[in-house]
Scaffold this active site. Structure first.
Site, short mmCIF file in Angstrom:
data_model
loop_
_atom_site.label_atom_id
_atom_site.label_comp_id
_atom_site.label_asym_id
_atom_site.label_seq_id
_atom_site.Cartn_x
_atom_site.Cartn_y
_atom_site.Cartn_z
N CYS A 1 0.84 -1.20 0.00
CA CYS A 1 0.00 0.00 0.00
C CYS A 1 0.88 1.25 0.00
O CYS A 1 0.67 2.18 -0.79
CB CYS A 1 -0.93 -0.02 1.23
SG CYS A 1 -2.13 1.33 1.28
N CYS A 2 1.89 1.29 0.88
CA CYS A 2 2.82 2.43 0.92
C CYS A 2 3.59 2.53 -0.40
O CYS A 2 3.86 3.65 -0.87
CB CYS A 2 3.80 2.28 2.07
SG CYS A 2 3.16 2.71 3.70
N CYS B 1 -1.35 8.51 7.46
CA CYS B 1 -2.69 8.17 6.96
C CYS B 1 -3.59 7.73 8.13
O CYS B 1 -3.11 7.11 9.09
CB CYS B 1 -2.59 7.01 5.98
SG CYS B 1 -1.58 7.36 4.53
N CYS C 1 7.73 3.77 5.81
CA CYS C 1 6.80 3.68 4.70
C CYS C 1 7.51 3.32 3.41
O CYS C 1 6.85 3.04 2.40
CB CYS C 1 6.06 5.00 4.52
SG CYS C 1 7.16 6.40 4.29
N CYS D 1 -3.54 4.09 9.57
CA CYS D 1 -2.28 3.62 10.17
C CYS D 1 -1.75 4.56 11.24
O CYS D 1 -0.57 4.50 11.60
CB CYS D 1 -1.24 3.44 9.06
SG CYS D 1 -1.77 2.31 7.76
S1 SF4 Z 1 0.46 4.64 5.76
FE1 SF4 Z 1 -1.15 3.03 5.67
S2 SF4 Z 1 -2.83 3.82 4.39
FE2 SF4 Z 1 -1.01 5.15 4.10
S3 SF4 Z 1 -0.04 4.36 2.27
FE3 SF4 Z 1 0.96 3.34 4.02
S4 SF4 Z 1 -0.23 1.43 4.45
FE4 SF4 Z 1 -1.42 2.74 3.03
#
Ligand code: SF4
Length: 236
Positions: free
Chosen positions: A119-120, A202, A228, A205
């Site tokens: 996701c990151c 975010c 991240c 998280c």
């Molecule tokens: S901090 Fe969480 S929601 Fe944001 S990009 Fe990374 S995994 Fe995704």
């Protein structure tokens, strides 16, 4: 080449002597953060980008004096708190920022629940890679005290994975230094800072933390994740 693989770059290394860069970095250790920004601005001009997290505006404030007009990039992951988006607008107005907002190439999904690293990679690392295309250097708000993975970060060094120079003007700053600077310069506060969020990313998280707890303990608190991916693989 995978578009989403941040470790792959086909760009040539920035043209800079690494011994000279290391000497400059050592020299900047004992100077104010503005000196690092001024050096980078004079050395790279329009070929530099400042990546701002907008959990505060300390780095933006220093840059507004030392590198006025520098391009500031905000990575809009699509999962920021509404308060962060509000704050970005207020900071943009206050400093008349040359702001570029980068969005991911994918729509919102549930990947943060099952694979936060990926996701990151899609929502932070890949958009940053696009923002850095054609640039020779980038500036970050990274500080050594934030995590063991950041403890030896120089002020300026070659970002090996990206082939460009990375400048960390706040690397030596403590949490108290940040608080003092905010107070002394009457900086605009992120609305969540007074609600138990010393480190803000975010919403899926980020959790509030108890007073006195590790400021970053609210980030990815239900997993062992600490970075991240923007910084983790680029330290020397
Ligand atoms: S901090 Fe969480 S929601 Fe944001 S990009 Fe990374 S995994 Fe995704």
């Amino acid at each position: 080449m995978s578009l989403l693989d941040p470790t792959v770059t086909d760009r040539p290394l920035v043209d800079i002597d690494l011994a000279e860069l290391a000497a400059i970095s050592r020299e900047l250790e004992t100077k104010p953060a503005s000196a690092a920004l001024r050096w980078a601005w004079e050395r790279f001009g329009d070929d530099i980008v400042l990546a701002a997290s907008f959990q505060d505006c300390v780095l933006v404030d220093v840059a507004s004096r030392a590198a006025p007009g520098i391009e500031v990039v905000f990575l809009d992951t699509q999962y920021h708190f509404a308060e962060t988006l509000w704050y970005v607008d207020r900071v943009r107005e206050r400093y008349d920022l040359n702001l570029r907002i980068m969005e991911p190439l994918v729509p919102p999904d549930d990947l943060w629940q099952t694979d936060p690293d990926e996701c990151c990679a899609m929502r932070k690392v890949e958009p940053l890679a696009r923002a850095l295309q054609g640039k020779q250097a980038w500036v970050t708000g990274l500080r050594r005290v934030e995590a063991p993975t950041r403890a030896s970060s120089p002020i300026a060094h070659l970002d090996v994975g990206r082939g460009i120079v990375k400048v960390n003007p706040l690397a030596t700053w403590t949490d108290q230094d940040i608080a003092d600077y905010k107070r002394d310069h009457d900086l605009l506060e992120h609305p969540l800072a007074s609600q138990g969020y010393p480190s803000i990313g975010c919403w899926p998280c980020t959790r509030p933390v108890e007073p006195g707890a590790d400021p970053r303990s609210g980030r990815w608190s239900e997993s062992g994740k600490m970075e991240c991916g923007l910084h983790g693989w680029s330290n020397p």
